[in-house]
Design a protein around this motif. Structure first.
Motif, PDB file in Angstrom:
ATOM      1  N   ALA A 174       1.749   8.137  -3.576  1.00 52.39           N
ATOM      2  CA  ALA A 174       1.087   8.979  -4.840  1.00 52.39           C
ATOM      3  C   ALA A 174      -0.073   9.661  -4.395  1.00 52.39           C
ATOM      4  CB  ALA A 174       1.247   7.888  -6.037  1.00 52.39           C
ATOM      5  N   LYS A 175      -0.998   8.951  -3.825  1.00 48.10           N
ATOM      6  CA  LYS A 175      -2.314   9.543  -3.748  1.00 48.10           C
ATOM      7  C   LYS A 175      -2.539  10.348  -2.602  1.00 48.10           C
ATOM      8  CE  LYS A 175      -3.457   7.736  -7.764  1.00 48.10           C
ATOM      9  NZ  LYS A 175      -3.799   8.466  -9.065  1.00 48.10           N
ATOM     10  N   LEU A 176      -1.992   9.779  -1.435  1.00 47.25           N
ATOM     11  CA  LEU A 176      -2.328  10.500   0.037  1.00 47.25           C
ATOM     12  C   LEU A 176      -1.340  11.727   0.185  1.00 47.25           C
ATOM     13  CD1 LEU A 176      -2.996   7.512   2.156  1.00 47.25           C
ATOM     14  CD2 LEU A 176      -4.560   9.067   1.051  1.00 47.25           C
ATOM     15  N   GLN A 177       0.105  11.405  -0.511  1.00 46.97           N
ATOM     16  CA  GLN A 177       0.976  12.543  -0.208  1.00 46.97           C
ATOM     17  C   GLN A 177       1.189  13.133   1.111  1.00 46.97           C
ATOM     18  OE1 GLN A 177       0.988  15.338  -3.550  1.00 46.97           O
ATOM     19  NE2 GLN A 177       0.817  13.607  -5.134  1.00 46.97           N
ATOM     20  N   PRO A 178       1.187  12.100   2.051  1.00 46.44           N
ATOM     21  CA  PRO A 178       1.669  12.854   3.693  1.00 46.44           C
ATOM     22  C   PRO A 178       2.561  13.710   3.696  1.00 46.44           C
ATOM     23  CG  PRO A 178       2.118  10.661   3.386  1.00 46.44           C
ATOM     24  CD  PRO A 178       1.814  11.012   2.161  1.00 46.44           C
ATOM     25  N   ALA A 194       9.187   6.939  -6.866  1.00 42.24           N
ATOM     26  CA  ALA A 194       8.341   6.289  -7.852  1.00 42.24           C
ATOM     27  C   ALA A 194       7.185   7.252  -8.258  1.00 42.24           C
ATOM     28  CB  ALA A 194       7.806   5.191  -7.806  1.00 42.24           C
ATOM     29  N   ALA A 195       6.757   8.200  -7.158  1.00 41.12           N
ATOM     30  CA  ALA A 195       5.667   9.039  -7.640  1.00 41.12           C
ATOM     31  C   ALA A 195       6.255  10.528  -7.747  1.00 41.12           C
ATOM     32  CB  ALA A 195       4.728   8.928  -6.138  1.00 41.12           C
ATOM     33  N   GLU A 208       0.792  -1.294  -0.094  1.00 44.09           N
ATOM     34  CA  GLU A 208       0.082   0.033  -0.111  1.00 44.09           C
ATOM     35  C   GLU A 208       0.755   1.246   0.028  1.00 44.09           C
ATOM     36  OE1 GLU A 208      -2.869  -0.472   3.217  1.00 44.09           O
ATOM     37  OE2 GLU A 208      -2.961  -2.486   2.752  1.00 44.09           O
ATOM     38  N   ALA A 209       2.302   0.970  -0.104  1.00 39.00           N
ATOM     39  CA  ALA A 209       2.999   2.372   0.132  1.00 39.00           C
ATOM     40  C   ALA A 209       3.004   3.208  -1.056  1.00 39.00           C
ATOM     41  CB  ALA A 209       4.671   1.850   0.594  1.00 39.00           C
ATOM     42  N   ALA A 210       3.050   2.452  -2.408  1.00 38.81           N
ATOM     43  CA  ALA A 210       2.750   3.371  -3.613  1.00 38.81           C
ATOM     44  C   ALA A 210       1.655   4.132  -3.545  1.00 38.81           C
ATOM     45  CB  ALA A 210       2.704   2.456  -4.761  1.00 38.81           C
ATOM     46  N   PHE A 211       0.543   3.506  -3.160  1.00 41.60           N
ATOM     47  CA  PHE A 211      -0.689   4.285  -3.110  1.00 41.60           C
ATOM     48  C   PHE A 211      -0.627   5.517  -2.085  1.00 41.60           C
ATOM     49  CE2 PHE A 211      -4.920   5.674  -1.316  1.00 41.60           C
ATOM     50  CZ  PHE A 211      -5.566   5.658  -2.676  1.00 41.60           C
ATOM     51  N   GLN A 270      12.991   2.445   3.776  1.00 37.78           N
ATOM     52  CA  GLN A 270      13.192   2.171   2.346  1.00 37.78           C
ATOM     53  C   GLN A 270      12.027   1.824   1.558  1.00 37.78           C
ATOM     54  OE1 GLN A 270      16.073   1.925   0.451  1.00 37.78           O
ATOM     55  NE2 GLN A 270      14.566   1.697  -1.237  1.00 37.78           N
ATOM     56  N   GLU A 271      10.955   1.356   1.950  1.00 38.05           N
ATOM     57  CA  GLU A 271       9.763   1.228   1.251  1.00 38.05           C
ATOM     58  C   GLU A 271       8.991   2.455   1.041  1.00 38.05           C
ATOM     59  OE1 GLU A 271       8.558  -3.101   3.464  1.00 38.05           O
ATOM     60  OE2 GLU A 271       7.110  -1.446   3.622  1.00 38.05           O
ATOM     61  N   ALA A 272       8.986   3.479   2.138  1.00 37.21           N
ATOM     62  CA  ALA A 272       8.281   4.755   1.915  1.00 37.21           C
ATOM     63  C   ALA A 272       8.951   5.484   1.058  1.00 37.21           C
ATOM     64  CB  ALA A 272       8.341   5.540   3.232  1.00 37.21           C
ATOM     65  N   ALA A 273      10.418   5.758   1.105  1.00 40.75           N
ATOM     66  CA  ALA A 273      11.107   6.491   0.072  1.00 40.75           C
ATOM     67  C   ALA A 273      11.009   5.907  -1.148  1.00 40.75           C
ATOM     68  CB  ALA A 273      12.815   6.369   0.551  1.00 40.75           C
ATOM     69  N   ALA A 274      11.144   4.616  -1.328  1.00 43.24           N
ATOM     70  CA  ALA A 274      10.967   4.071  -2.774  1.00 43.24           C
ATOM     71  C   ALA A 274       9.571   4.330  -3.344  1.00 43.24           C
ATOM     72  CB  ALA A 274      11.192   2.362  -2.664  1.00 43.24           C
ATOM     73  N   ALA A 275       8.641   4.379  -2.622  1.00 49.97           N
ATOM     74  CA  ALA A 275       7.294   4.566  -3.342  1.00 49.97           C
ATOM     75  C   ALA A 275       7.183   6.216  -3.641  1.00 49.97           C
ATOM     76  CB  ALA A 275       6.309   4.288  -2.035  1.00 49.97           C
ATOM     77  N   ALA A 276       7.835   6.827  -2.566  1.00 47.29           N
ATOM     78  CA  ALA A 276       7.768   8.564  -3.027  1.00 47.29           C
ATOM     79  C   ALA A 276       8.714   8.676  -4.212  1.00 47.29           C
ATOM     80  CB  ALA A 276       8.491   9.195  -1.932  1.00 47.29           C
TER      81      ALA A 276
END
Length: 403
Positions: A118-122, A142-143, A112-115, A134-140
Motif C-alpha cells: 500500500a505504501k511503498l508500491q514497488p 487489498a491495496a 509487513e506485506a500490507a504496508f 500469495q502474501e504479496a498478491a493478497a496485500a496488493a
C-alpha cells in the motif's frame, strides 16, 4: 585495497574529509561520502545503462541508506532503488528514492506485506515460493493494486552465498509463471537470481555465474510457451563496465550498489569510469606496546577478497601522500572491532587525535558506524550535509554528546 585508487583519483575528497574531521565536523567511526562524485557516477552509469536498454535500480545498503546518497543518485538520473530489506526500502522512500525492486535478497515478512503493497508500491516484488507470492498478491489486492512479481529461480549447480539460498525450481518456470498470474492481485513479470556476476580472483575479471545461464534457459522456456517481453533481473558486481555483457546475456534490469561509489572488486584492479566516492574515517585514541589504537565500529572489510595487508593514512593535517601511509592490524572478524592497531614504530610520529583514513569495500549497514555526506568537493568548497546512522536517520552530532 581501495585506498590506493582513492589517493590517485580523488585526493581532494580525502583531504576534505580529514580537514573537516580535524575541525570537529565529522565524527570518528564514520563512512564519508563524496556526494558530487556519487552524482557523477550515477549519471555516467545511467547513460551507459540506457544505451543497453537496462532499467537501473540503486542499491544503498553499503553506504547506510544515506539520504544524501539517495538524492545524489536521483540527481544523476537513477530514480528507483532496490531494497535489500524493508528497513532499506523505508529509508530510501523517506529520502525520495522510490522502490523499484523489493524482496530479493531478503523476502518481505508476512506482517509487513500490507504496508509494502500500500505504501511503498514497488515496481517489482521478488518472491521465492508460492506462499510468499500469495502474501504479496493478497496485500496488493487489498491495496487496490496489481503487483508485478519476479520469480527467484534456481537449479542444481547455481552459485549462492550461504544463507541466500531459495527460489523456485528453474525447470518449472512456465508453470510458476501461470501460478503467479492466477493470483488475484499478482502478475508474473519476470525472473531473477543472485549473483549473476562475480569477481574472479585468479583472472581479476568479472565473470558470469552459472545462475546467468539458468536465467537464459528459463527465458527460452518462457518464450517457447508464448511469454515474451519478460523482465530479467541479473544483479551482482555491477559497474558500467559490465552492462554490455549483461544486456547481451538477456538482462533487462541492473542494480548498481558499490558501482555508484567506485568500490566493486573490479574497481580495485582496474581504473573504471566511476570515481571512488567513499572512505572510512577514524581517529587515534591511545598508544600501547608500539601500536597506536584507532577507534573502530565500522571496520568491516567485505570478505569478497582474501585477507590482505591493510594500510591507512594517518595525520593531523590533510594529506594524500604515500609517505603518510602506515600499516594497520584489523581485529579478526570473530572479534568486536572496538579498535584497530596502527604500527607506531616508524619514524613518523602518530599522535592521539590524528585522523585515520581507510579505503574499504564496506557494508555500512551491518556496522555501528555513522554515515556522513560531503558536498562541494568538486568546487573546492567541501561541507558536511547530514550525519546519519545505518538506517538513514539523521544524527545530531556533536550536539548528541553535549550535556
Amino acid at each position: 585495497m581501495f585506498l590506493d585508487v582513492l589517493m590517485r583519483r580523488n585526493p581532494a575528497f580525502i583531504e576534505a574529509a580529514m580537514a573537516l574531521h580535524q575541525a570537529g565536523k565529522i565524527p570518528a567511526n564514520a563512512y564519508v561520502l563524496d556526494l558530487d562524485a556519487v552524482e557523477r557516477n550515477a549519471r555516467l552509469f545511467k547513460g551507459e545503462a540506457d544505451k543497453h536498454g537496462l532499467k537501473s535500480f540503486a542499491m544503498t545498503k553499503q553506504v547506510g541508506r544515506h539520504s544524501g546518497f539517495c538524492q545524489a543518485v536521483m540527481r544523476g538520473g537513477i530514480e528507483r532503488s532496490v531494497a535489500v530489506d524493508m528497513a532499506c526500502a523505508l529509508a530510501c522512500d523517506r529520502a525520495g528514492l522510490k522502490t523499484g525492486h523489493l524482496g530479493h535478497l531478503v523476502q518481505v515478512p508476512r506482517q509487513e506485506a500490507a504496508f509494502a503493497a500500500a505504501k511503498l508500491q514497488p515496481d517489482y516484488w521478488t518472491v521465492f515460493s508460492a506462499e510468499k507470492a500469495q502474501e504479496a498478491a493478497a496485500a496488493a489486492k487489498a491495496a487496490g493494486r496489481t503487483q508485478n512479481l519476479l520469480a527467484r529461480i534456481q537449479t542444481e549447480g547455481d552459485t549462492f552465498y550461504r544463507g541466500h539460498e531459495g527460489g523456485f525450481d528453474a525447470q518449472d518456470i512456465v508453470a510458476v509463471a501461470e501460478q503467479l498470474d492466477a493470483l488475484e492481485g499478482g502478475a508474473f513479470a519476470g525472473i531473477t537470481t543472485f549473483p549473476a556476476l562475480l569477481f574472479d580472483l585468479e583472472t581479476r575479471k568479472v565473470k558470469p555465474t552459472p545462475n546467468l545461464s539458468t536465467l537464459a534457459r528459463a527465458a527460452e522456456s518462457l518464450a517457447a510457451a508464448g511469454r515474451g517481453g519478460i523482465e530479467i533481473n541479473a544483479p551482482g558486481t555491477t559497474s558500467s563496465a559490465v552492462l554490455g555483457a549483461l544486456a547481451e546475456a538477456g538482462a533487462t534490469q541492473c542494480e548498481p550498489g558499490n558501482g555508484l561509489h567506485g568500490t566493486t572488486p573490479l574497481h580495485a584492479v582496474e581504473d573504471l569510469p566511476e570515481d571512488p566516492a567513499v572512505l572510512y574515517l577514524s581517529e587515534v585514541s591511545h598508544h600501547h606496546g608500539g601500536k597506536a589504537y584507532c577507534f573502530g565500529g565500522g571496520l568491516y572489510i567485505d570478505p569478497v577478497f582474501p585477507k590482505y595487508p591493510v594500510k591507512a593514512l594517518v595525520s593531523s593535517e590533510p594529506t594524500s601522500r604515500q609517505s603518510d601511509l602506515l600499516e594497520v592490524e584489523i581485529p579478526d572478524y570473530s572479534a568486536i572491532d572496538y579498535y584497530a592497531m596502527i604500527d607506531a614504530t616508524s619514524p613518523k610520529p602518530v599522535r592521539a587525535g590524528d585522523t585515520v583514513v581507510f579505503g574499504f569495500r564496506g557494508q555500512a549497514f551491518v556496522t555501528r558506524a555513522l554515515v556522513v555526506g560531503i558536498s562541494g568537493v568538486s568546487a573546492g568548497t567541501p561541507a558536511v550535509t547530514t550525519i546519519e546512522n545505518g538506517f538513514g536517520d539523521a544524527v545530531s552530532w556533536p550536539g548528541a554528546f553535549q550535556q
